[in-house]
Write a protein that holds these residues in place. Structure first.
Motif, PDB file in Angstrom:
ATOM      1  N   ARG A  62       0.824  -1.212   0.000  1.00 23.39           N
ATOM      2  CA  ARG A  62       0.000   0.000   0.000  1.00 23.39           C
ATOM      3  C   ARG A  62       0.855   1.258   0.000  1.00 23.39           C
ATOM      4  O   ARG A  62       0.473   2.286  -0.558  1.00 23.39           O
ATOM      5  CB  ARG A  62      -0.927  -0.004   1.212  1.00 23.39           C
ATOM      6  N   SER A  63       2.014   1.179   0.639  1.00 22.03           N
ATOM      7  CA  SER A  63       2.884   2.362   0.740  1.00 22.03           C
ATOM      8  C   SER A  63       3.354   2.859  -0.626  1.00 22.03           C
ATOM      9  O   SER A  63       3.663   4.045  -0.791  1.00 22.03           O
ATOM     10  CB  SER A  63       4.091   2.049   1.627  1.00 22.03           C
ATOM     11  N   LYS A  64       3.386   1.969  -1.612  1.00 21.33           N
ATOM     12  CA  LYS A  64       3.887   2.335  -2.940  1.00 21.33           C
ATOM     13  C   LYS A  64       2.974   3.316  -3.661  1.00 21.33           C
ATOM     14  O   LYS A  64       3.387   3.967  -4.618  1.00 21.33           O
ATOM     15  CB  LYS A  64       4.068   1.071  -3.787  1.00 21.33           C
ATOM     16  N   PHE A  65       1.721   3.418  -3.201  1.00 29.03           N
ATOM     17  CA  PHE A  65       0.747   4.262  -3.885  1.00 29.03           C
ATOM     18  C   PHE A  65       0.411   5.520  -3.085  1.00 29.03           C
ATOM     19  O   PHE A  65      -0.508   6.252  -3.445  1.00 29.03           O
ATOM     20  CB  PHE A  65      -0.536   3.455  -4.145  1.00 29.03           C
ATOM     21  N   ILE A  66       1.148   5.770  -2.002  1.00 27.80           N
ATOM     22  CA  ILE A  66       0.867   6.922  -1.137  1.00 27.80           C
ATOM     23  C   ILE A  66       1.912   8.005  -1.349  1.00 27.80           C
ATOM     24  O   ILE A  66       3.113   7.742  -1.325  1.00 27.80           O
ATOM     25  CB  ILE A  66       0.844   6.498   0.340  1.00 27.80           C
ATOM     26  N   ILE A  67       1.429   9.220  -1.563  1.00 25.57           N
ATOM     27  CA  ILE A  67       2.319  10.356  -1.779  1.00 25.57           C
ATOM     28  C   ILE A  67       2.257  11.340  -0.614  1.00 25.57           C
ATOM     29  O   ILE A  67       3.291  11.818  -0.143  1.00 25.57           O
ATOM     30  CB  ILE A  67       1.960  11.087  -3.096  1.00 25.57           C
ATOM     31  N   LYS A  68       1.052  11.642  -0.127  1.00 23.50           N
ATOM     32  CA  LYS A  68       0.871  12.639   0.924  1.00 23.50           C
ATOM     33  C   LYS A  68       1.461  12.143   2.243  1.00 23.50           C
ATOM     34  O   LYS A  68       1.135  11.044   2.697  1.00 23.50           O
ATOM     35  CB  LYS A  68      -0.617  12.938   1.094  1.00 23.50           C
ATOM     36  N   PRO A  69       2.337  12.920   2.891  1.00 27.89           N
ATOM     37  CA  PRO A  69       2.965  12.490   4.150  1.00 27.89           C
ATOM     38  C   PRO A  69       1.963  12.064   5.228  1.00 27.89           C
ATOM     39  O   PRO A  69       2.181  11.058   5.905  1.00 27.89           O
ATOM     40  CB  PRO A  69       3.743  13.735   4.586  1.00 27.89           C
ATOM     41  N   ALA A  70       0.869  12.815   5.388  1.00 26.64           N
ATOM     42  CA  ALA A  70      -0.102  12.476   6.433  1.00 26.64           C
ATOM     43  C   ALA A  70      -0.748  11.124   6.172  1.00 26.64           C
ATOM     44  O   ALA A  70      -1.020  10.366   7.111  1.00 26.64           O
ATOM     45  CB  ALA A  70      -1.183  13.553   6.518  1.00 26.64           C
ATOM     46  N   TYR A  71      -0.990  10.776   4.918  1.00 30.00           N
ATOM     47  CA  TYR A  71      -1.566   9.472   4.594  1.00 30.00           C
ATOM     48  C   TYR A  71      -0.547   8.367   4.846  1.00 30.00           C
ATOM     49  O   TYR A  71      -0.911   7.250   5.218  1.00 30.00           O
ATOM     50  CB  TYR A  71      -2.037   9.438   3.145  1.00 30.00           C
ATOM     51  N   CYS A  72       0.714   8.699   4.666  1.00 31.01           N
ATOM     52  CA  CYS A  72       1.778   7.728   4.956  1.00 31.01           C
ATOM     53  C   CYS A  72       1.845   7.473   6.465  1.00 31.01           C
ATOM     54  O   CYS A  72       1.982   6.335   6.899  1.00 31.01           O
ATOM     55  CB  CYS A  72       3.122   8.246   4.444  1.00 31.01           C
ATOM     56  N   VAL A  73       1.731   8.540   7.257  1.00 36.28           N
ATOM     57  CA  VAL A  73       1.721   8.385   8.712  1.00 36.28           C
ATOM     58  C   VAL A  73       0.512   7.554   9.143  1.00 36.28           C
ATOM     59  O   VAL A  73       0.611   6.709  10.035  1.00 36.28           O
ATOM     60  CB  VAL A  73       1.701   9.759   9.412  1.00 36.28           C
ATOM     61  N   SER A  74      -0.626   7.773   8.480  1.00 33.83           N
ATOM     62  CA  SER A  74      -1.821   6.980   8.788  1.00 33.83           C
ATOM     63  C   SER A  74      -1.567   5.503   8.538  1.00 33.83           C
ATOM     64  O   SER A  74      -1.953   4.640   9.341  1.00 33.83           O
ATOM     65  CB  SER A  74      -3.002   7.460   7.937  1.00 33.83           C
ATOM     66  N   LEU A  75      -0.913   5.193   7.432  1.00 30.82           N
ATOM     67  CA  LEU A  75      -0.564   3.807   7.122  1.00 30.82           C
ATOM     68  C   LEU A  75       0.387   3.238   8.176  1.00 30.82           C
ATOM     69  O   LEU A  75       0.208   2.116   8.658  1.00 30.82           O
ATOM     70  CB  LEU A  75       0.085   3.728   5.743  1.00 30.82           C
ATOM     71  N   ILE A  76       1.382   4.020   8.565  1.00 34.55           N
ATOM     72  CA  ILE A  76       2.354   3.572   9.574  1.00 34.55           C
ATOM     73  C   ILE A  76       1.663   3.357  10.914  1.00 34.55           C
ATOM     74  O   ILE A  76       1.911   2.361  11.615  1.00 34.55           O
ATOM     75  CB  ILE A  76       3.508   4.591   9.687  1.00 34.55           C
ATOM     76  N   ASN A  77       0.773   4.275  11.294  1.00 28.77           N
ATOM     77  CA  ASN A  77       0.026   4.104  12.543  1.00 28.77           C
ATOM     78  C   ASN A  77      -0.821   2.834  12.517  1.00 28.77           C
ATOM     79  O   ASN A  77      -0.940   2.120  13.520  1.00 28.77           O
ATOM     80  CB  ASN A  77      -0.871   5.315  12.786  1.00 28.77           C
TER      81      ASN A  77
END
Length: 461
Positions: A62-77
């Motif tokens: 999923r991380s490969k399709f995320i650009i926005k930092p906040a959405y990346c943090v959401s994925l990490i959380n």
């Protein structure tokens, strides 16, 4: 005494020349947790290993399709949620004010903005369903929730007004996607850190936000004071301690000192620890003698010796506010860690705390606690409940203590920090773990009751 310091120390890995992408960031966070988190081997075992690998593989894809930092943090959380540990967090830089100012500016720049017309706002006042105008719980902000879809969300919460130091009008601070029984997404805190939220679908509320004009259920106001005191009657003294953070330790000592006569002559003490999220064990040293009735049993803990954890612990010894004896203790722990890299090292042995005498007053101590009490506060409560003077009143605590002593590292690229627990309590080996369980009150109270009055009545009856 078992030291559970909620001090955060940064290990800097930031590289301004490094390409910032979510896959890189996720892999970096994964590596830090697998190497340094004291609970990793407990949480990823023969029974859970396959689930963990699948969970991780899915997040990586999923991380490969995320650009926005906040959405990346959401994925990490979401990925970090596997460990079910409140001591693993993504947050701001609490050490370097200069770096945090730069990071905060970057986070603010990345916040989406939406301008709503007067006509649109007027229409929202009478809208039904999820959309509408909402106030947050402490009345410091008002937001408009509108339908606004992208790949991440179905609804956006836009700031209409906010008190200074919160948010700025026009900012999108809430992003939610529809689910079966709830809305899931992110809410930005006042530092613009995205927090994952799951909000039940209700007519008048979205989490702490309530629809404008709706009447909230009556609840008692809980003071946010770090320390406070009040004589409630000739029999009962009230003390409030809002945090056991090391920066509040001197205030706590001063509070106890200023109330020494009352503590020595009044039969009842109400100790209000509601919303006390923890801090450092040495902060409650001056309170312990007043609740002591018999030797207090303390179960020790071990720390995971890794290079990152050693660096985090070493930094403590040079920090202002740490008592001299604690600095010596920490240096000894660091020395043991350096000699035993890759292993768990004991930094607190099982022991009994034995004092010379039992104080005649107070005779009864009521401790108020709620679901926001965690970490060091729970350590204090585990000691306090061994006293025959003490009655715990309120709600179950947070259940965030078995893995503690958090340390932090900068993200590899994005303007956030990762925090993890470096120590592991041996309560786990005795079947006495409290993470995600909490400490049960002797007498439960609900949000509609006046807790201070209930405690006073219970003490004086």
């Amino acid at each position: 005494m078992l030291l559970i310091l909620m001090l955060i120390f940064s290990i800097s890995y930031y590289s301004s020349g490094q390409t910032c992408n979510c896959t890189l960031e996720f892999s970096y966070v994964k590596d830090k947790i697998e190497k340094n988190y004291a609970g990793f081997k407990d949480k990823v075992n023969t029974k859970t290993q396959a689930t963990y690998y699948k969970h991780t593989k899915t997040a990586l894809e999923r991380s490969k399709f995320i650009i926005k930092p906040a959405y990346c943090v959401s994925l990490i959380n979401e990925w970090l949620g596997f460990f079910k540990d409140g001591h693993i967090q993504v947050g701001r830089n609490r050490i370097s004010g200069e770096k945090e100012k730069v990071w905060l500016d970057k986070r603010i720049q990345g916040i989406e903005r939406v301008n709503l017309s007067v006509t649109e706002l007027a229409a929202l006042k009478s809208s039904k369903g999820i959309t509408g105008i909402y106030d947050n719980g402490d009345s410091t902000a008002k937001i408009a929730v509108i339908k606004n879809r992208n790949s991440f969300r179905d609804y956006a919460g836009i700031v209409i007004s906010s008190k200074s130091g919160k948010w700025v009008p026009g900012q999108v601070i809430l992003e939610l996607k529809s689910g079966k029984d709830s809305l899931k997404g992110i809410l930005y805190d006042k530092y613009y850190i995205p927090e994952n939220v799951s909000l039940p679908i209700k007519d008048d509320a979205l989490g702490a936000f309530r629809r404008e004009g709706s009447k909230p259920a009556p609840t008692e106001f809980v003071s946010g004071a770090t320390v406070a005191s009040q004589v409630l009657s000739t029999k009962t003294l009230y003390l409030k301690i809002g945090t056991f953070n090391q920066t509040n330790a001197r205030n706590i000592d001063s509070l106890i000192s200023a109330n020494q006569f009352n503590l020595s002559t009044m039969p009842n003490l109400i100790l209000d620890l509601r919303n006390n999220g923890g801090g450092a064990d040495f902060s409650y040293r001056s309170i312990t003698p007043y609740l002591y009735t018999k030797p207090l049993k303390l179960i020790g803990a071990d720390v995971l010796a890794t290079d990152d954890n050693i660096a985090g612990w070493s930094a403590i010894a040079t920090t202002n506010g740490i008592p001299p004896d604690q600095k010596i203790f920490i240096n000894d722990v660091v020395h043991k860690m350096e000699q035993n890299k890759g292993k768990r090292v004991s930094f607190a042995e099982d022991q009994n705390i034995i004092l010379d005498s039992v104080k005649s007053y107070p005779k009864k101590i009521i401790i108020l606690m709620n679901r926001n009490c965690g970490s060091t506060t729970e350590e204090f409560l585990l000691l306090a409940k061994q006293s025959s003077k003490v009655v715990l009143m309120g709600e179950h605590t947070k259940g965030v203590l078995d893995y503690a002593n958090i340390r932090g590292a900068d993200f590899s690229c994005m303007p956030y920090m990762l925090y993890w627990a470096t120590s592991r309590s041996r309560r786990i080996d005795h079947g006495l773990a409290i993470d995600n369980i909490g400490i049960k009150p002797d007498k439960a109270l609900n949000a509609q009751q006046n807790w201070i009055e209930e405690a006073k009545h219970y003490a004086e009856k």
